[in-house]
Design a protein around this motif. Structure first.
Motif, PDB file in Angstrom:
ATOM      1  N   ARG A   1       0.809  -1.215   0.000  1.00 39.40           N
ATOM      2  CA  ARG A   1       0.000   0.000   0.000  1.00 39.40           C
ATOM      3  C   ARG A   1       0.839   1.262   0.000  1.00 39.40           C
ATOM      4  NH1 ARG A   1      -4.814  -0.950  -1.659  1.00 39.40           N
ATOM      5  NH2 ARG A   1      -5.689   0.666  -0.383  1.00 39.40           N
TER       6      ARG A   1
ATOM      7  N   ARG B   1      -1.572  -4.609   3.282  1.00 38.72           N
ATOM      8  CA  ARG B   1      -2.977  -4.806   3.645  1.00 38.72           C
ATOM      9  C   ARG B   1      -3.383  -6.208   3.239  1.00 38.72           C
ATOM     10  NH1 ARG B   1      -7.578  -4.438   0.794  1.00 38.72           N
ATOM     11  NH2 ARG B   1      -9.474  -3.894   1.871  1.00 38.72           N
TER      12      ARG B   1
ATOM     13  N   GLU C   1      -4.360  -2.663   7.839  1.00 41.02           N
ATOM     14  CA  GLU C   1      -3.004  -2.658   7.300  1.00 41.02           C
ATOM     15  C   GLU C   1      -2.007  -2.918   8.425  1.00 41.02           C
ATOM     16  OE1 GLU C   1      -2.184   0.973   5.236  1.00 41.02           O
ATOM     17  OE2 GLU C   1      -3.715   0.601   3.729  1.00 41.02           O
TER      18      GLU C   1
END
Length: 64
Positions: free
Chosen positions: A14, A24, A31
């Motif tokens: 991410r 994630r 996350e």
């Protein structure tokens, strides 16, 4: 990506969070930050399993 520091948990990259990578779970969820030296590319079968788990979770209404 596979975080070997978290028991081979598969996640999507991410972004960067300081010196860590933010990942994630493929099935959705919170996350987490991983040390780059503990992360590797997911094998095709690992990615397929994670995507399959996401589809099953979505059919149960657990993931949008």
């Amino acid at each position: 990506m596979v975080d070997i520091g978290r028991g081979n948990q598969v996640g999507e990259f991410r972004g960067l969070a300081g010196p860590y990578w933010s990942l994630r779970p493929v099935c959705g969820g919170q996350e987490w930050e991983a040390e780059p030296e503990h992360v590797r590319r997911a094998d095709p079968i690992e990615r397929l399993r994670a995507e399959n788990a996401r589809c099953h979770a979505r059919s149960r209404g657990e993931v949008l």
